[in-house]
Design a protein around this motif. Sequence first.
Motif, PDB file in Angstrom:
ATOM      1  N   ILE A  26       0.841  -1.197   0.000  1.00  0.00           N
ATOM      2  CA  ILE A  26       0.000   0.000   0.000  1.00  0.00           C
ATOM      3  C   ILE A  26       0.878   1.250   0.000  1.00  0.00           C
ATOM      4  CG2 ILE A  26      -1.585   1.356   1.441  1.00  0.00           C
ATOM      5  CD1 ILE A  26      -2.945  -1.333   2.174  1.00  0.00           C
ATOM      6  N   GLU A  27       1.912   1.244   0.814  1.00  0.00           N
ATOM      7  CA  GLU A  27       2.812   2.409   0.887  1.00  0.00           C
ATOM      8  C   GLU A  27       3.544   2.656  -0.424  1.00  0.00           C
ATOM      9  OE1 GLU A  27       2.923   4.711   3.230  1.00  0.00           O
ATOM     10  OE2 GLU A  27       1.374   3.572   4.298  1.00  0.00           O
ATOM     11  N   ALA A  28       3.698   1.625  -1.245  1.00  0.00           N
ATOM     12  CA  ALA A  28       4.406   1.760  -2.518  1.00  0.00           C
ATOM     13  C   ALA A  28       3.521   2.326  -3.640  1.00  0.00           C
ATOM     14  CB  ALA A  28       4.969   0.407  -2.943  1.00  0.00           C
ATOM     15  N   LEU A  29       2.226   2.437  -3.379  1.00  0.00           N
ATOM     16  CA  LEU A  29       1.321   2.955  -4.405  1.00  0.00           C
ATOM     17  C   LEU A  29       1.575   4.439  -4.659  1.00  0.00           C
ATOM     18  CD1 LEU A  29      -2.016   1.344  -3.161  1.00  0.00           C
ATOM     19  CD2 LEU A  29      -0.702   0.676  -5.190  1.00  0.00           C
ATOM     20  N   ASN A  30       1.246   4.864  -5.868  1.00  0.00           N
ATOM     21  CA  ASN A  30       1.291   6.296  -6.194  1.00  0.00           C
ATOM     22  C   ASN A  30       0.017   6.955  -5.698  1.00  0.00           C
ATOM     23  OD1 ASN A  30       3.786   6.180  -7.521  1.00  0.00           O
ATOM     24  ND2 ASN A  30       2.809   5.499  -9.415  1.00  0.00           N
ATOM     25  N   GLU A  31       0.093   8.266  -5.538  1.00  0.00           N
ATOM     26  CA  GLU A  31      -1.101   9.028  -5.168  1.00  0.00           C
ATOM     27  C   GLU A  31      -2.040   9.077  -6.364  1.00  0.00           C
ATOM     28  OE1 GLU A  31      -2.021   9.963  -2.308  1.00  0.00           O
ATOM     29  OE2 GLU A  31      -0.172   9.619  -1.234  1.00  0.00           O
ATOM     30  N   PRO A  32      -3.311   9.139  -6.168  1.00  0.00           N
ATOM     31  CA  PRO A  32      -4.074   9.234  -4.931  1.00  0.00           C
ATOM     32  C   PRO A  32      -4.436   7.865  -4.349  1.00  0.00           C
ATOM     33  CG  PRO A  32      -5.579   9.482  -6.752  1.00  0.00           C
ATOM     34  CD  PRO A  32      -4.200   9.311  -7.350  1.00  0.00           C
ATOM     35  N   ARG A  34      -2.580   5.627  -2.931  1.00  0.00           N
ATOM     36  CA  ARG A  34      -1.965   5.367  -1.625  1.00  0.00           C
ATOM     37  C   ARG A  34      -2.783   6.010  -0.510  1.00  0.00           C
ATOM     38  NH1 ARG A  34       3.428   6.725  -2.147  1.00  0.00           N
ATOM     39  NH2 ARG A  34       2.863   8.906  -2.014  1.00  0.00           N
ATOM     40  N   SER A  35      -3.183   7.253  -0.687  1.00  0.00           N
ATOM     41  CA  SER A  35      -3.979   7.930   0.345  1.00  0.00           C
ATOM     42  C   SER A  35      -5.314   7.235   0.569  1.00  0.00           C
ATOM     43  CB  SER A  35      -4.224   9.392  -0.043  1.00  0.00           C
ATOM     44  OG  SER A  35      -3.030  10.104  -0.047  1.00  0.00           O
ATOM     45  N   ALA A  36      -5.953   6.840  -0.531  1.00  0.00           N
ATOM     46  CA  ALA A  36      -7.248   6.166  -0.420  1.00  0.00           C
ATOM     47  C   ALA A  36      -7.088   4.812   0.277  1.00  0.00           C
ATOM     48  CB  ALA A  36      -7.859   5.985  -1.805  1.00  0.00           C
ATOM     49  N   ALA A  37      -6.062   4.055  -0.107  1.00  0.00           N
ATOM     50  CA  ALA A  37      -5.838   2.734   0.494  1.00  0.00           C
ATOM     51  C   ALA A  37      -5.489   2.865   1.970  1.00  0.00           C
ATOM     52  CB  ALA A  37      -4.733   1.996  -0.257  1.00  0.00           C
ATOM     53  N   ASN A  38      -4.664   3.852   2.321  1.00  0.00           N
ATOM     54  CA  ASN A  38      -4.314   4.062   3.732  1.00  0.00           C
ATOM     55  C   ASN A  38      -5.529   4.478   4.551  1.00  0.00           C
ATOM     56  OD1 ASN A  38      -1.581   3.388   4.211  1.00  0.00           O
ATOM     57  ND2 ASN A  38      -0.944   5.201   3.065  1.00  0.00           N
ATOM     58  N   ALA A  39      -6.385   5.311   3.977  1.00  0.00           N
ATOM     59  CA  ALA A  39      -7.596   5.733   4.694  1.00  0.00           C
ATOM     60  C   ALA A  39      -8.514   4.534   4.930  1.00  0.00           C
ATOM     61  CB  ALA A  39      -8.315   6.817   3.906  1.00  0.00           C
ATOM     62  N   MET A  40      -8.641   3.702   3.918  1.00  0.00           N
ATOM     63  CA  MET A  40      -9.502   2.528   4.068  1.00  0.00           C
ATOM     64  C   MET A  40      -8.884   1.536   5.051  1.00  0.00           C
ATOM     65  SD  MET A  40     -11.296   0.447   1.041  1.00  0.00           S
ATOM     66  CE  MET A  40     -12.125  -1.090   1.360  1.00  0.00           C
ATOM     67  N   HIS A  41      -7.588   1.368   5.005  1.00  0.00           N
ATOM     68  CA  HIS A  41      -6.880   0.491   5.941  1.00  0.00           C
ATOM     69  C   HIS A  41      -7.144   0.938   7.373  1.00  0.00           C
ATOM     70  CE1 HIS A  41      -3.348  -0.827   8.277  1.00  0.00           C
ATOM     71  NE2 HIS A  41      -3.407  -1.903   7.532  1.00  0.00           N
ATOM     72  N   ARG A  42      -6.986   2.224   7.618  1.00  0.00           N
ATOM     73  CA  ARG A  42      -7.218   2.763   8.966  1.00  0.00           C
ATOM     74  C   ARG A  42      -8.659   2.524   9.410  1.00  0.00           C
ATOM     75  NH1 ARG A  42      -5.532   6.244  12.892  1.00  0.00           N
ATOM     76  NH2 ARG A  42      -7.132   7.601  13.755  1.00  0.00           N
ATOM     77  N   TYR A  43      -9.607   2.784   8.516  1.00  0.00           N
ATOM     78  CA  TYR A  43     -11.013   2.601   8.852  1.00  0.00           C
ATOM     79  C   TYR A  43     -11.300   1.138   9.173  1.00  0.00           C
ATOM     80  CZ  TYR A  43     -16.052   3.084   8.788  1.00  0.00           C
ATOM     81  OH  TYR A  43     -17.371   3.084   9.149  1.00  0.00           O
ATOM     82  N   LEU A  44     -10.738   0.231   8.373  1.00  0.00           N
ATOM     83  CA  LEU A  44     -10.978  -1.195   8.603  1.00  0.00           C
ATOM     84  C   LEU A  44     -10.385  -1.660   9.929  1.00  0.00           C
ATOM     85  CD1 LEU A  44     -10.395  -2.595   5.020  1.00  0.00           C
ATOM     86  CD2 LEU A  44     -12.577  -2.384   6.231  1.00  0.00           C
ATOM     87  N   LEU A  45      -9.268  -1.079  10.344  1.00  0.00           N
ATOM     88  CA  LEU A  45      -8.707  -1.423  11.652  1.00  0.00           C
ATOM     89  C   LEU A  45      -9.679  -1.072  12.773  1.00  0.00           C
ATOM     90  CD1 LEU A  45      -4.962  -0.390  11.356  1.00  0.00           C
ATOM     91  CD2 LEU A  45      -5.863  -2.697  11.644  1.00  0.00           C
ATOM     92  N   ARG A  69      -4.295  -3.063  -8.211  1.00  0.00           N
ATOM     93  CA  ARG A  69      -4.941  -3.266  -9.512  1.00  0.00           C
ATOM     94  C   ARG A  69      -5.539  -1.960 -10.012  1.00  0.00           C
ATOM     95  NH1 ARG A  69      -4.084  -5.088 -13.863  1.00  0.00           N
ATOM     96  NH2 ARG A  69      -2.802  -6.427 -12.606  1.00  0.00           N
ATOM     97  N   ALA A  70      -6.173  -1.202  -9.126  1.00  0.00           N
ATOM     98  CA  ALA A  70      -6.761   0.079  -9.523  1.00  0.00           C
ATOM     99  C   ALA A  70      -5.685   1.042 -10.010  1.00  0.00           C
ATOM    100  CB  ALA A  70      -7.526   0.693  -8.350  1.00  0.00           C
ATOM    101  N   ALA A  71      -4.544   1.079  -9.322  1.00  0.00           N
ATOM    102  CA  ALA A  71      -3.456   1.963  -9.717  1.00  0.00           C
ATOM    103  C   ALA A  71      -2.877   1.541 -11.070  1.00  0.00           C
ATOM    104  CB  ALA A  71      -2.368   1.973  -8.646  1.00  0.00           C
ATOM    105  N   ILE A  72      -2.676   0.244 -11.264  1.00  0.00           N
ATOM    106  CA  ILE A  72      -2.121  -0.267 -12.533  1.00  0.00           C
ATOM    107  C   ILE A  72      -3.060   0.043 -13.691  1.00  0.00           C
ATOM    108  CG2 ILE A  72      -1.622  -2.398 -13.806  1.00  0.00           C
ATOM    109  CD1 ILE A  72      -0.546  -3.525 -11.082  1.00  0.00           C
TER     110      ILE A  72
END
Length: 123
Positions: A26-32, A34-45, A69-72
């Motif tokens: 997730i941290e290796a993703l490009n913006e946006p 990475r931000s979306a994935a991190n936000a969802m990760h935090r919410y899921l925790l 997959r979405a980023a690619i």
Amino acid sequence: MAAKWIEALTGSLEQKKQYKNAKARIEALNEPHRSAANAMHRYLLHYGGVTDGDTLVQMFVDLADLWERAAIDGTPVSDIVGDDPVDFAETFAQSYGGARWIDKERTRLIEAMEGAKKKENRS
């Protein structure tokens, strides 16, 4: 032998590796993404409440897969989460089923209320 003792206290070392790998993806993703994935990760925790380590790890591996997959593919964040990101995240989490921490508390509440009702009926 020491690994089994450590795992008994801390949980599966393999699960920890898988989780850290998914987080690094997730941290290796490009913006946006990475931000979306991190936000969802935090919410899921916070929301997920999954108590089974295998289920939790699989959820986060799948989350990394989704956003990679979405980023690619160049898929916009809005095409993934739609108009209601909370609903998307909660539906994503619910698709993993399994025991959640709140299940135990629901059971305790129901049992306590049934016990109170029985005491009330005796009076």
